[in-house]
Design a protein around this motif. Structure first.
Motif, mmCIF file in Angstrom:
data_model
loop_
_atom_site.group_PDB
_atom_site.id
_atom_site.type_symbol
_atom_site.label_atom_id
_atom_site.label_comp_id
_atom_site.label_asym_id
_atom_site.label_seq_id
_atom_site.Cartn_x
_atom_site.Cartn_y
_atom_site.Cartn_z
ATOM 1 N N ARG A 79 0.774 -1.278 0.259
ATOM 2 C CA ARG A 79 0.013 -0.058 -0.011
ATOM 3 C C ARG A 79 1.061 1.067 0.168
ATOM 4 N NH1 ARG A 79 -3.686 0.052 4.822
ATOM 5 N NH2 ARG A 79 -5.051 1.158 3.420
ATOM 6 N N TYR A 80 2.129 1.148 0.181
ATOM 7 C CA TYR A 80 2.947 2.487 0.424
ATOM 8 C C TYR A 80 4.028 2.557 -0.475
ATOM 9 C CZ TYR A 80 0.105 2.481 4.591
ATOM 10 O OH TYR A 80 -0.832 2.341 5.546
ATOM 11 N N THR A 81 4.522 3.620 -0.772
ATOM 12 C CA THR A 81 5.656 3.866 -1.589
ATOM 13 C C THR A 81 6.686 5.108 -0.999
ATOM 14 O OG1 THR A 81 4.543 3.419 -3.896
ATOM 15 C CG2 THR A 81 6.675 4.526 -3.787
ATOM 16 N N ALA A 82 7.748 4.449 -0.722
ATOM 17 C CA ALA A 82 8.747 5.484 -0.045
ATOM 18 C C ALA A 82 9.677 6.296 -1.297
ATOM 19 C CB ALA A 82 9.754 4.612 0.850
ATOM 20 N N TYR A 83 9.586 7.600 -1.125
ATOM 21 C CA TYR A 83 10.369 8.407 -2.222
ATOM 22 C C TYR A 83 11.587 9.044 -2.027
ATOM 23 C CZ TYR A 83 5.802 8.009 -4.717
ATOM 24 O OH TYR A 83 4.637 7.575 -5.235
ATOM 25 N N GLN A 84 11.744 9.604 -0.681
ATOM 26 C CA GLN A 84 12.832 10.390 -0.272
ATOM 27 C C GLN A 84 13.270 9.996 1.225
ATOM 28 O OE1 GLN A 84 11.962 14.553 -0.906
ATOM 29 N NE2 GLN A 84 13.743 15.242 0.195
ATOM 30 N N ILE A 85 14.525 10.173 1.533
ATOM 31 C CA ILE A 85 15.010 9.928 3.002
ATOM 32 C C ILE A 85 14.749 11.265 3.692
ATOM 33 C CG2 ILE A 85 16.902 9.544 4.382
ATOM 34 C CD1 ILE A 85 17.902 7.258 2.549
ATOM 35 N N LEU A 86 14.215 11.241 4.702
ATOM 36 C CA LEU A 86 13.794 12.610 5.671
ATOM 37 C C LEU A 86 15.043 12.595 6.676
ATOM 38 C CD1 LEU A 86 10.061 12.478 5.807
ATOM 39 C CD2 LEU A 86 11.535 14.082 4.145
ATOM 40 N N GLY A 87 15.351 11.231 7.153
ATOM 41 C CA GLY A 87 16.474 11.648 8.008
ATOM 42 C C GLY A 87 16.553 9.937 8.646
ATOM 43 N N ARG A 88 17.793 10.139 9.366
ATOM 44 C CA ARG A 88 18.271 8.731 10.044
ATOM 45 C C ARG A 88 18.619 8.782 11.415
ATOM 46 N NH1 ARG A 88 20.521 5.749 5.286
ATOM 47 N NH2 ARG A 88 20.927 7.369 3.609
ATOM 48 N N GLY A 89 18.326 7.445 12.054
ATOM 49 C CA GLY A 89 18.443 7.406 13.436
ATOM 50 C C GLY A 89 19.262 5.979 13.837
ATOM 51 N N SER A 90 19.416 5.741 14.930
ATOM 52 C CA SER A 90 19.820 4.481 15.214
ATOM 53 C C SER A 90 18.824 3.391 15.033
ATOM 54 C CB SER A 90 20.579 4.359 16.558
ATOM 55 O OG SER A 90 19.454 4.528 17.634
ATOM 56 N N ALA A 91 17.484 3.577 15.136
ATOM 57 C CA ALA A 91 16.386 2.582 15.177
ATOM 58 C C ALA A 91 16.268 2.325 13.463
ATOM 59 C CB ALA A 91 15.232 2.940 15.802
ATOM 60 N N GLY A 92 16.513 3.431 12.688
ATOM 61 C CA GLY A 92 16.127 3.156 11.248
ATOM 62 C C GLY A 92 16.233 4.398 10.611
ATOM 63 N N THR A 93 15.555 4.158 9.340
ATOM 64 C CA THR A 93 15.449 5.488 8.299
ATOM 65 C C THR A 93 14.131 5.864 8.126
ATOM 66 O OG1 THR A 93 17.498 4.755 7.288
ATOM 67 C CG2 THR A 93 16.126 6.138 6.318
ATOM 68 N N VAL A 94 13.843 7.215 8.306
ATOM 69 C CA VAL A 94 12.559 7.939 7.833
ATOM 70 C C VAL A 94 12.679 8.409 6.537
ATOM 71 C CG1 VAL A 94 10.756 9.456 8.673
ATOM 72 C CG2 VAL A 94 12.312 8.270 10.309
ATOM 73 N N TRP A 95 11.450 7.881 5.865
ATOM 74 C CA TRP A 95 11.341 8.336 4.566
ATOM 75 C C TRP A 95 9.807 9.181 4.349
ATOM 76 C CZ3 TRP A 95 13.876 5.946 -0.005
ATOM 77 C CH2 TRP A 95 14.808 4.974 0.293
ATOM 78 N N LEU A 96 9.953 9.868 3.181
ATOM 79 C CA LEU A 96 8.863 10.613 2.822
ATOM 80 C C LEU A 96 8.084 9.490 1.751
ATOM 81 C CD1 LEU A 96 6.700 13.011 2.447
ATOM 82 C CD2 LEU A 96 8.630 13.643 0.406
ATOM 83 N N GLY A 97 6.829 9.252 2.133
ATOM 84 C CA GLY A 97 6.049 8.354 1.243
ATOM 85 C C GLY A 97 4.633 8.815 1.043
#
Length: 404
Positions: free
Chosen positions: A8-26
């Motif tokens: 159901r989801y598509t990730a397009y661009q990385i918004l930020g990184r942290g030790s738990a994972g990566t946040v994407w704009l989707g």
């Protein structure tokens, strides 16, 4: 490059990184979203995946205007992702990096919003466990502060993952009872929020600086230093929420209410006039059983506090979200503080123990010695005059002033 997350989801661009994972704009069925794709080692842990699935309903049900809502959880092959509301703005750490400290009114407004969020979470049975500026988002459209990353610390912080008793958190914001190995209750979030508020006002945390082991000790053993120029009512509230004993701290709803009562009295006040912490190097720490590094340690990072652990790659971490820490033993906590505590002080005053402070102490002692010398000389002359002499010759007859 676009990346599919589930069906159901598509990730397009990385918004930020942290030790738990990566946040994407989707993008999802209902529009733009933020997608937190957890690290590969977390998604490969089937027990952790099971806990996420079990917690999904509770995480999604936490609906509050000051909480970044979780819309969905995706488990798809090697992907484990949290789909969250998209907040357009920056996190609080970015603003602190830019401005260093905030005016009291703005700092209290942010803290009040987060206290409201914590009150709702605690009422639902949730403890955040990792309240800090990186997990507070500032919505540029409304000006509101929102708390993110609910549930992540709880789900990752499990003995089965760490091979023994561990806590997940960030050293600067960890409550004393966590350091002592007690289970986290709602009061740990109050302590962390008060630490954030202190940092917003001062530009640094009350117990941070130096080696992470020293930071943990200070939480348990040192009293919080007052901030020069802080309004009395605000300081009393802050001091109570930083109490060592969890039972002495206020509840989240009380914190929110009292902070909002203070807001009208803080309007228009400038940032507190406090000197920046000294940057001179701290003395080398004695071995504590924490060290596994040859390079100087940063004030805040994913620093492992147990030998053999590995820190997150600094190039892929944005002031990392979590640190896995071994609970230190009583002997380790009993040791003296290591590193340099960043105690607040009024402008121009040197930090205790610094080179400037030692030089000032030497000048003060010399001045006192000079004053004492002058005083002694004055007393000597006065005594000599009282004896009636002007050259020390005692053979001169005294004037008889008696009545014949």
């Amino acid at each position: 490059m676009a990346r599919k997350i589930g069906s159901r989801y598509t990730a397009y661009q990385i918004l930020g990184r942290g030790s738990a994972g990566t946040v994407w704009l989707g993008e999802g069925p209902d529009g733009a979203v933020a997608i937190k794709l957890l690290r590969d080692d977390l998604s490969a842990d089937q027990e952790l995946v099971g806990r996420f699935v079990q917690e999904r309903a509770a995480l999604v049900s936490l609906d509050h205007p000051h909480v970044v809502g979780i819309r969905d959880l995706v488990v798809d092959g090697n992907d484990l992702a949290l789909v969250m509301d998209l907040v357009r703005g920056v996190n609080l750490r970015s603003r602190l990096d830019r401005e260093r400290r905030l005016p009291p009114g703005e700092a209290v407004a942010v803290a009040a919003d987060i206290a409201d969020a914590l009150a709702a979470a605690h009422a639902a049975g949730y403890v955040h466990r990792d309240v800090k500026p990186e997990n507070i988002l500032l919505d540029e459209s409304t000006g509101a502060a929102l708390l993110s990353d609910f549930g992540v610390a709880k789900l990752i912080d499990e003995p089965s993952r760490a091979g023994g008793r561990r806590v997940v958190g960030t050293p600067d914001y960890v409550a004393p009872e966590i350091v002592e190995g007690l289970p986290p209750r709602a009061a740990v979030d109050i302590y962390a929020l008060a630490t954030v508020l202190y940092e917003l006002l001062a530009g640094f945390t009350p117990f941070g600086g130096g080696h992470p082991g020293a930071v943990l000790r200070r939480h348990v053993t040192e009293a919080v230093a007052p901030l020069p120029g802080i309004p009395d009512d605000l300081w009393r509230l802050l001091h109570q929420c930083l109490a060592k004993g969890p039972a002495s701290r206020l509840r989240a709803g009380e914190v929110a209410s009292r902070l909002r009562e203070l807001l009208p009295h803080l309007a228009g006040l400038p940032v507190l006039d406090i000197d920046e912490p000294d940057t001179e190097p701290a003395p080398a720490p004695a071995p504590t059983g924490y060290e596994d590094h040859q390079e100087p340690l940063p004030a805040r990072s994913a620093v492992p506090l147990v030998q053999g652990a590995t820190a997150a790659d600094p190039e892929s971490a944005n002031r990392d979200t979590h640190t896995s820490m071994r609970v230190p033993g009583p002997q380790e906590l009993a040791g003296g503080a290591l590193g340099t505590a960043r105690a607040p002080r009024a402008p121009g005053l040197p930090r205790a123990g610094s080179a400037r402070h030692r030089a000032a102490e030497r000048r003060r002692r010399l001045k006192l010695a000079a004053v004492a010398t002058v005083a002694a000389a004055t007393l000597g002359v006065g005594g000599w005059l009282a004896l009636g002499g002007d050259d020390g010759d005692s053979s001169k007859p005294a004037v008889d002033q008696s009545t014949p």
